[in-house]
Scaffold this active site. Sequence first.
Site, PDB file in Angstrom:
ATOM      1  N   LYS A  12      46.745  24.361 -27.990  1.00 44.38           N
ATOM      2  CA  LYS A  12      47.110  25.777 -27.807  1.00 44.38           C
ATOM      3  C   LYS A  12      47.302  26.292 -26.456  1.00 44.38           C
ATOM      4  CE  LYS A  12      45.201  29.302 -30.143  1.00 44.38           C
ATOM      5  NZ  LYS A  12      44.800  30.578 -29.106  1.00 44.38           N
ATOM      6  N   ARG A  17      50.122  27.465 -21.115  1.00 43.73           N
ATOM      7  CA  ARG A  17      50.182  27.280 -19.804  1.00 43.73           C
ATOM      8  C   ARG A  17      51.471  26.528 -19.443  1.00 43.73           C
ATOM      9  NH1 ARG A  17      45.162  28.183 -21.527  1.00 43.73           N
ATOM     10  NH2 ARG A  17      43.553  29.140 -20.035  1.00 43.73           N
ATOM     11  N   ASP A 306      35.606  28.309 -29.598  1.00 45.68           N
ATOM     12  CA  ASP A 306      36.422  28.390 -30.669  1.00 45.68           C
ATOM     13  C   ASP A 306      35.928  27.682 -31.951  1.00 45.68           C
ATOM     14  OD1 ASP A 306      37.836  30.356 -29.095  1.00 45.68           O
ATOM     15  OD2 ASP A 306      39.314  28.640 -28.587  1.00 45.68           O
ATOM     16  N   ARG A 379      41.047  30.807 -37.271  1.00 46.68           N
ATOM     17  CA  ARG A 379      39.814  30.133 -37.380  1.00 46.68           C
ATOM     18  C   ARG A 379      38.907  30.639 -38.492  1.00 46.68           C
ATOM     19  NH1 ARG A 379      41.456  26.922 -33.445  1.00 46.68           N
ATOM     20  NH2 ARG A 379      42.208  28.027 -31.644  1.00 46.68           N
TER      21      ARG A 379
END
Length: 419
Positions: A12, A17, A306, A379
């Site tokens: 991701k 980017r 994360d 998540r």
Amino acid sequence: MLKGSFELIGDKSISHRAIMFSSISKGYNKISNFLMGQDCLSTIDCFRKMGVDIEIKDREVFVKGNGLYGLKKPDNILDVGNSGTTIRLISGILAGNNFDATLIGDESIAKRPMKRVTDPLRLMGCKIEGKDDANYTPIKIYGGNLKAIDYKMQVASAQVKSALILGSLYADGRCSIYEKVKSRNHTEIMLKSFGADIEVEDLTININPVKELFSQDINVAGDISSASFIIVGALISKGSEVVIKNVGLNETRTGIIDVVKAMNGNIEILNERVVSGELVGDLLVKYSPNLVGATIDKEIIPRLIDEIPVIAVLATQAEGTTIIKDAKELKVKESNRIKAMVDNLTLMGADIEELEDGMIINGKTKLSGANIQTFKDHRIAMSFSIAELISDGEVKLDDKECIGISFPGYFDLLNSLSK
Ligand code: SPQ
């Protein structure tokens, strides 16, 4: 049990980017293994609204870059949806461009702090308006004429660092950014390949202005954060053996592998190689009956921030105590991830205590079924789908759709591996 092998979806962070840097480069860019998750599609939408020609064909994206100074003032508000990465990084780009634009997002974005980005951009001379002194959306950025800065980062955050690096591309001189703790460095790696003049010495990043960025073809490495759910699922469910192919192994992201090893987990890296400047490899993960608790704190935290929700699930199946601290940042993610994990795991029968900056988990405990409140946080939802693999009774998620933010096709994959 989980059995089989599969090719991992794109990262991701790298996908966001790739769209952004391609959009501000000169020429044609091809992005392969792009993550078609909702967050990355929000980034595409924002850049299309600024006049960038972006075409999606299967898992490839073709971007005709407008050049460093070629973005157009959007006719409408830019909506980042649920994506913190989009709103933070795009702010750095907007600060450098000679027009004004307004940013909004969903309910969760409305609660996520922006002053960490808007304060240093204001130090560069950018005019920014927004709720609570530009801490919350809507945020309006009046770009152009940025001054160079020397900036010491207040939080360990790749999003803040990246926003400032992007702003620095447009500054009137050499900028220096100092990190306290190293955060993920995909921006530095990828921008250099686009021709940016960036030097990194330990925790210092120096950026010299350039006139233009040049187009690149990018092959996006697989997302280790997405892989972490399957990794934990395989470690805790009896008889499992899984090979995950094409996993991004950038050192700033591999904290989960170090922790799994420290907890006695059976994980092996195979076939290491470099793709588009990023280290990748395959992971062989096996059921691990002798897991032990670990202490997770300090410098490792940004390397696995994360993954902490699913590590909490792992810790319930480890003998002894797992302490997670120095992770206050978890409170300002898509949800308060400390509270979400502690409350929901308690409902399932885990021995878990909430800390101001983390949690303490005593294992090993049997987990039972429960109704889980996901707070629409991808998540959290995926962590409890993994807890269900070893729980007695059904684990009901109040929202499954949010998983599409970062892992489209997640349940199809999990079902195909479940034996
Ligand atoms: O984009 P968003 O919503 O902030 O995504 C999250 C995630 O769990 O997917 C955090 F909620 O990842 C962040 C990560 O926590 C992505 C990111 C990046 O791409 O630069 C950096 C981390 O955030 P931060 O605030 O530590 O820089």
